[in-house]
Motif scaffolding. Structure first.
Motif, PDB file in Angstrom:
ATOM      1  N   THR A   1       0.573  -1.474  -0.028  1.00  0.00           N
ATOM      2  CA  THR A   1      -0.107   0.054  -0.079  1.00  0.00           C
ATOM      3  C   THR A   1       1.067   1.217  -0.105  1.00  0.00           C
ATOM      4  O   THR A   1       0.630   2.174  -0.882  1.00  0.00           O
ATOM      5  CB  THR A   1      -0.991   0.039   1.306  1.00  0.00           C
ATOM      6  N   LEU A   2       1.970   1.203   0.930  1.00  0.00           N
ATOM      7  CA  LEU A   2       2.840   2.425   0.877  1.00  0.00           C
ATOM      8  C   LEU A   2       3.682   2.476  -0.549  1.00  0.00           C
ATOM      9  O   LEU A   2       3.665   3.798  -1.028  1.00  0.00           O
ATOM     10  CB  LEU A   2       3.747   2.135   1.874  1.00  0.00           C
ATOM     11  N   ALA A   3       3.923   1.401  -1.006  1.00  0.00           N
ATOM     12  CA  ALA A   3       4.448   1.561  -2.230  1.00  0.00           C
ATOM     13  C   ALA A   3       3.769   2.026  -3.309  1.00  0.00           C
ATOM     14  O   ALA A   3       3.993   2.825  -4.383  1.00  0.00           O
ATOM     15  CB  ALA A   3       5.187   0.061  -2.647  1.00  0.00           C
ATOM     16  N   VAL A   4       2.454   1.627  -3.407  1.00  0.00           N
ATOM     17  CA  VAL A   4       1.342   2.131  -4.385  1.00  0.00           C
ATOM     18  C   VAL A   4       1.355   3.652  -4.143  1.00  0.00           C
ATOM     19  O   VAL A   4       1.162   4.584  -5.025  1.00  0.00           O
ATOM     20  CB  VAL A   4       0.335   1.416  -4.424  1.00  0.00           C
TER      21      VAL A   4
ATOM     22  N   LEU B   1       1.976   9.368  -5.940  1.00  0.00           N
ATOM     23  CA  LEU B   1       2.733  10.703  -5.669  1.00  0.00           C
ATOM     24  C   LEU B   1       3.877  10.889  -6.671  1.00  0.00           C
ATOM     25  O   LEU B   1       3.978  12.195  -6.937  1.00  0.00           O
ATOM     26  CB  LEU B   1       3.053  10.740  -4.035  1.00  0.00           C
ATOM     27  N   TRP B   2       4.617   9.985  -7.136  1.00  0.00           N
ATOM     28  CA  TRP B   2       5.715  10.137  -7.635  1.00  0.00           C
ATOM     29  C   TRP B   2       4.942  10.568  -9.228  1.00  0.00           C
ATOM     30  O   TRP B   2       5.769  11.546  -9.592  1.00  0.00           O
ATOM     31  CB  TRP B   2       6.597   8.979  -7.816  1.00  0.00           C
ATOM     32  N   LEU B   3       4.106   9.856  -9.625  1.00  0.00           N
ATOM     33  CA  LEU B   3       3.642  10.307 -10.937  1.00  0.00           C
ATOM     34  C   LEU B   3       2.968  11.833 -10.785  1.00  0.00           C
ATOM     35  O   LEU B   3       3.244  12.501 -11.936  1.00  0.00           O
ATOM     36  CB  LEU B   3       2.594   9.132 -11.415  1.00  0.00           C
ATOM     37  N   LEU B   4       2.390  12.167  -9.783  1.00  0.00           N
ATOM     38  CA  LEU B   4       1.881  13.475  -9.522  1.00  0.00           C
ATOM     39  C   LEU B   4       2.949  14.456  -9.579  1.00  0.00           C
ATOM     40  O   LEU B   4       2.903  15.545  -9.949  1.00  0.00           O
ATOM     41  CB  LEU B   4       0.946  13.628  -8.280  1.00  0.00           C
ATOM     42  N   GLY B   5       4.130  13.935  -9.152  1.00  0.00           N
ATOM     43  CA  GLY B   5       5.359  15.137  -9.044  1.00  0.00           C
ATOM     44  C   GLY B   5       5.542  15.406 -10.451  1.00  0.00           C
ATOM     45  O   GLY B   5       6.144  16.531 -10.405  1.00  0.00           O
TER      46      GLY B   5
ATOM     47  N   VAL C   1       7.535  21.305  -6.636  1.00  0.00           N
ATOM     48  CA  VAL C   1       8.488  21.655  -5.421  1.00  0.00           C
ATOM     49  C   VAL C   1       8.744  20.389  -4.739  1.00  0.00           C
ATOM     50  O   VAL C   1       9.758  20.088  -4.351  1.00  0.00           O
ATOM     51  CB  VAL C   1       7.749  22.435  -4.378  1.00  0.00           C
ATOM     52  N   ALA C   2       7.848  19.661  -4.610  1.00  0.00           N
ATOM     53  CA  ALA C   2       7.705  18.395  -3.922  1.00  0.00           C
ATOM     54  C   ALA C   2       8.640  17.050  -4.599  1.00  0.00           C
ATOM     55  O   ALA C   2       8.779  15.978  -4.308  1.00  0.00           O
ATOM     56  CB  ALA C   2       6.942  17.928  -3.198  1.00  0.00           C
ATOM     57  N   GLY C   3       8.772  17.347  -6.045  1.00  0.00           N
ATOM     58  CA  GLY C   3       9.088  16.403  -6.745  1.00  0.00           C
ATOM     59  C   GLY C   3      10.284  15.657  -6.380  1.00  0.00           C
ATOM     60  O   GLY C   3      10.413  14.210  -6.425  1.00  0.00           O
ATOM     61  N   GLY C   4      11.208  16.416  -5.843  1.00  0.00           N
ATOM     62  CA  GLY C   4      12.764  15.720  -5.446  1.00  0.00           C
ATOM     63  C   GLY C   4      12.381  14.673  -4.329  1.00  0.00           C
ATOM     64  O   GLY C   4      12.968  13.456  -4.188  1.00  0.00           O
ATOM     65  N   LEU C   5      11.455  14.947  -3.331  1.00  0.00           N
ATOM     66  CA  LEU C   5      11.241  14.438  -2.258  1.00  0.00           C
ATOM     67  C   LEU C   5      10.385  13.022  -2.491  1.00  0.00           C
ATOM     68  O   LEU C   5      10.728  12.147  -2.127  1.00  0.00           O
ATOM     69  CB  LEU C   5      10.416  15.288  -0.929  1.00  0.00           C
ATOM     70  N   ILE C   6       9.563  13.341  -3.466  1.00  0.00           N
ATOM     71  CA  ILE C   6       8.792  12.042  -3.759  1.00  0.00           C
ATOM     72  C   ILE C   6       9.642  11.149  -4.397  1.00  0.00           C
ATOM     73  O   ILE C   6       9.453   9.772  -4.278  1.00  0.00           O
ATOM     74  CB  ILE C   6       7.552  12.629  -4.625  1.00  0.00           C
ATOM     75  N   HIS C   7      10.421  11.532  -5.388  1.00  0.00           N
ATOM     76  CA  HIS C   7      11.429  10.691  -6.102  1.00  0.00           C
ATOM     77  C   HIS C   7      12.534   9.918  -5.018  1.00  0.00           C
ATOM     78  O   HIS C   7      12.683   8.894  -5.016  1.00  0.00           O
ATOM     79  CB  HIS C   7      12.385  11.413  -7.049  1.00  0.00           C
TER      80      HIS C   7
ATOM     81  N   LEU D   1      10.207   7.509  -3.368  1.00  0.00           N
ATOM     82  CA  LEU D   1       9.768   6.159  -4.236  1.00  0.00           C
ATOM     83  C   LEU D   1      11.129   5.317  -4.453  1.00  0.00           C
ATOM     84  O   LEU D   1      10.914   4.194  -4.208  1.00  0.00           O
ATOM     85  CB  LEU D   1       9.555   6.783  -5.648  1.00  0.00           C
ATOM     86  N   VAL D   2      12.336   5.642  -4.328  1.00  0.00           N
ATOM     87  CA  VAL D   2      13.630   5.134  -4.411  1.00  0.00           C
ATOM     88  C   VAL D   2      13.620   4.423  -3.200  1.00  0.00           C
ATOM     89  O   VAL D   2      14.086   2.992  -3.095  1.00  0.00           O
ATOM     90  CB  VAL D   2      14.914   6.002  -4.720  1.00  0.00           C
ATOM     91  N   LEU D   3      13.578   4.752  -2.116  1.00  0.00           N
ATOM     92  CA  LEU D   3      13.364   4.138  -0.600  1.00  0.00           C
ATOM     93  C   LEU D   3      12.503   3.132  -0.668  1.00  0.00           C
ATOM     94  O   LEU D   3      12.614   1.814  -0.189  1.00  0.00           O
ATOM     95  CB  LEU D   3      13.176   5.064   0.717  1.00  0.00           C
ATOM     96  N   ALA D   4      11.154   3.446  -1.187  1.00  0.00           N
ATOM     97  CA  ALA D   4      10.094   2.343  -1.356  1.00  0.00           C
ATOM     98  C   ALA D   4      10.543   1.081  -2.055  1.00  0.00           C
ATOM     99  O   ALA D   4      10.286  -0.031  -1.724  1.00  0.00           O
ATOM    100  CB  ALA D   4       8.808   2.750  -1.652  1.00  0.00           C
TER     101      ALA D   4
END
Length: 50
Positions: free
Chosen positions: A4-7, A12-16, A22-28, A31-34
Motif C-alpha cells: 500500500t505504501l509503495a502504491v 505521488l511520484w507520478l503526480l510530482g 517543489v515536492a518532486g525531489g522528495l517524492i522521487h 519512491l527510491v526508498l520504497a
C-alpha cells in the motif's frame, strides 16, 4: 501494508511530474526508498507479521 505504501508513493511520484514541482525531489527520494524496501523484502523472503 508495504505494498500500500509503495502504491501511494508511486502515485505521488507520478503526480510530482506535473503537479508538485517543489515536492518532486522528495517524492522521487521516497519512491527510491520504497523500491529498495520492497526489493529487500522480496530477496530476503520475509513475510509480514499479521
Amino acid at each position: 501494508m508495504i505494498w500500500t505504501l509503495a502504491v501511494v508513493l508511486f502515485v505521488l511520484w507520478l503526480l510530482g511530474f506535473g503537479v508538485f514541482h517543489v515536492a518532486g525531489g522528495l517524492i522521487h527520494l521516497l519512491l527510491v526508498l520504497a523500491v529498495i524496501v520492497v526489493l529487500y523484502r522480496l530477496i530476503t523472503g520475509r513475510r509480514p507479521v499479521a
